[in-house]
Design a protein around this motif. Structure first.
Motif, PDB file in Angstrom:
ATOM      1  N   VAL A 110      71.502  48.962 -65.622  1.00 21.19           N
ATOM      2  CA  VAL A 110      71.091  49.728 -64.440  1.00 21.19           C
ATOM      3  C   VAL A 110      70.166  50.875 -64.845  1.00 21.19           C
ATOM      4  N   ARG A 111      70.533  51.557 -65.939  1.00 26.28           N
ATOM      5  CA  ARG A 111      69.696  52.671 -66.417  1.00 26.28           C
ATOM      6  C   ARG A 111      68.297  52.178 -66.766  1.00 26.28           C
ATOM      7  N   ALA A 112      68.213  51.098 -67.554  1.00 21.84           N
ATOM      8  CA  ALA A 112      66.912  50.568 -67.964  1.00 21.84           C
ATOM      9  C   ALA A 112      66.126  50.053 -66.759  1.00 21.84           C
ATOM     10  N   GLN A 113      66.836  49.382 -65.817  1.00 25.27           N
ATOM     11  CA  GLN A 113      66.161  48.832 -64.646  1.00 25.27           C
ATOM     12  C   GLN A 113      65.604  49.937 -63.760  1.00 25.27           C
ATOM     13  N   GLU A 114      66.396  50.992 -63.569  1.00 23.51           N
ATOM     14  CA  GLU A 114      65.930  52.117 -62.748  1.00 23.51           C
ATOM     15  C   GLU A 114      64.743  52.811 -63.407  1.00 23.51           C
ATOM     16  N   SER A 115      64.801  52.971 -64.732  1.00 22.96           N
ATOM     17  CA  SER A 115      63.676  53.583 -65.453  1.00 22.96           C
ATOM     18  C   SER A 115      62.441  52.707 -65.354  1.00 22.96           C
ATOM     19  N   ALA A 116      62.651  51.375 -65.450  1.00 22.18           N
ATOM     20  CA  ALA A 116      61.523  50.449 -65.320  1.00 22.18           C
ATOM     21  C   ALA A 116      60.924  50.536 -63.921  1.00 22.18           C
ATOM     22  N   ASP A 117      61.774  50.647 -62.914  1.00 24.43           N
ATOM     23  CA  ASP A 117      61.284  50.775 -61.533  1.00 24.43           C
ATOM     24  C   ASP A 117      60.471  52.064 -61.363  1.00 24.43           C
ATOM     25  N   GLU A 118      60.947  53.154 -61.982  1.00 27.59           N
ATOM     26  CA  GLU A 118      60.205  54.416 -61.921  1.00 27.59           C
ATOM     27  C   GLU A 118      58.822  54.267 -62.553  1.00 27.59           C
ATOM     28  N   GLN A 119      58.810  53.623 -63.728  1.00 25.84           N
ATOM     29  CA  GLN A 119      57.529  53.405 -64.395  1.00 25.84           C
ATOM     30  C   GLN A 119      56.630  52.492 -63.569  1.00 25.84           C
ATOM     31  N   HIS A 120      57.224  51.505 -62.907  1.00 27.26           N
ATOM     32  CA  HIS A 120      56.433  50.598 -62.071  1.00 27.26           C
ATOM     33  C   HIS A 120      55.796  51.357 -60.902  1.00 27.26           C
ATOM     34  N   GLN A 121      56.594  52.229 -60.276  1.00 27.51           N
ATOM     35  CA  GLN A 121      56.061  53.020 -59.168  1.00 27.51           C
ATOM     36  C   GLN A 121      54.935  53.939 -59.644  1.00 27.51           C
ATOM     37  N   LYS A 122      55.112  54.528 -60.807  1.00 29.80           N
ATOM     38  CA  LYS A 122      54.056  55.364 -61.375  1.00 29.80           C
ATOM     39  C   LYS A 122      52.806  54.528 -61.632  1.00 29.80           C
TER      40      LYS A 122
END
Length: 286
Positions: free
Chosen positions: A209-221
């Motif tokens: 979940v931590r990695a996925q949420e961080s990946a989603d943040e990077q994707h949005q950026k």
């Protein structure tokens, strides 16, 4: 201004590429954690299934324990009843004075010890010997009667047979109880290991979940920067187009000015070169 925008775009492109790489890295990391989590969850289910199987076997063995205990106790009750019957038969053969065979034997042993150790008169000793002989005769008679008593013999033999049967059921009971305990311990071990593996799976899921949420943040950026890059492209393209139009307008102005000068020479009757004539044609003055 155009150069400044192009430099800002290049810097933003670099940041977007870095964000994209970080997003992909985090997605790969999340995928690894998800795979690990799924493997641990599968192992947990396998351990729980194994624990349940051990529990079912334990319950089956405990059922056998209960059944064998019931059979053993029932047979022992039958044997006890037969032994009680045998005691009743023996009591019918008690000698005068209410002595049983065992009590009679103890009395004989006691009197024989007195005969050997006490100093008495000849008459007293003769009476003692006669009494001992009488007791021996009674003992042998009653013992023979007991040994030849069919009802007593059958009761004792049947009681002995039942004791052996009860002993066999007791052995089966003990064996089932031991195996039930083994299954119980295996069940507890599997449940404990399942709890530990489940905790690992939960930890892997949290990391996922931590990695996925961080990946989603990077994707949005990354998406946001890609939009900004497209906006830069529009602005830069517009500026380039305007610059080109300005340059072409200046070039047309220069051509027209030169054409007017050539046209003035033409009106003055001066001889024109081929290039001058072509210039006049392009400018529309001819």
């Amino acid at each position: 201004m155009l150069k400044e925008l192009q430099e800002k775009k290049a810097l933003l492109k670099k940041e977007a590429d870095a964000s994209k790489l970080e997003r992909n890295r985090l997605n790969a990391e999340a995928s690894q954690f998800a795979t690990r989590r799924d493997e641990l969850n599968t192992k947990t289910r396998t351990l729980i299934d194994s624990a349940q199987q051990s529990k079912d076997k334990r319950d089956e063995f405990n059922k056998l324990v209960s059944e064998n205990k019931e059979k053993r106790d029932s047979i022992n009750d039958q044997a006890n009843n037969l032994l009680a019957k045998a005691d009743q038969i023996k009591r019918k053969f008690r000698v005068a004075g209410g002595l049983s065979l065992s009590e009679l034997k103890r009395e004989i042993d006691h009197l024989e010890f007195r005969q050997q150790t006490e100093v008495v008169s000849t008459e007293k000793e003769r009476e003692l010997v006669d009494h001992i002989a009488h007791l021996w005769e009674e003992y042998r008679k009653k013992r023979a009667e007991l040994e030849n008593n069919t009802e007593l013999k059958e009761a004792l033999e049947k009681a002995h047979q039942l004791r052996e049967e009860a002993s066999e059921f007791h052995k089966q009971l003990t064996d089932s109880a031991d195996r039930a305990q083994e299954c119980h311990e295996k069940m507890l071990k599997c449940f404990k290991e399942a709890d530990n593996v489940r905790a690992e799976a939960d930890s892997a899921h949290k990391e996922f979940v931590r990695a996925q949420e961080s990946a989603d943040e990077q994707h949005q950026k990354y998406i946001k920067m890609e939009k900004e890059l497209r906006d830069y492209d529009k602005i830069i393209s517009s500026l380039k187009k305007r610059s080109k139009e300005d340059r072409e307008s200046r070039e047309r102005g220069d051509v027209l000015k030169r054409a007017e000068e050539v046209y003035a020479l033409f009106k003055d009757g001066q001889k024109l070169e081929t290039d001058d004539l072509l210039l006049l044609q392009r400018s529309g003055l001819l």
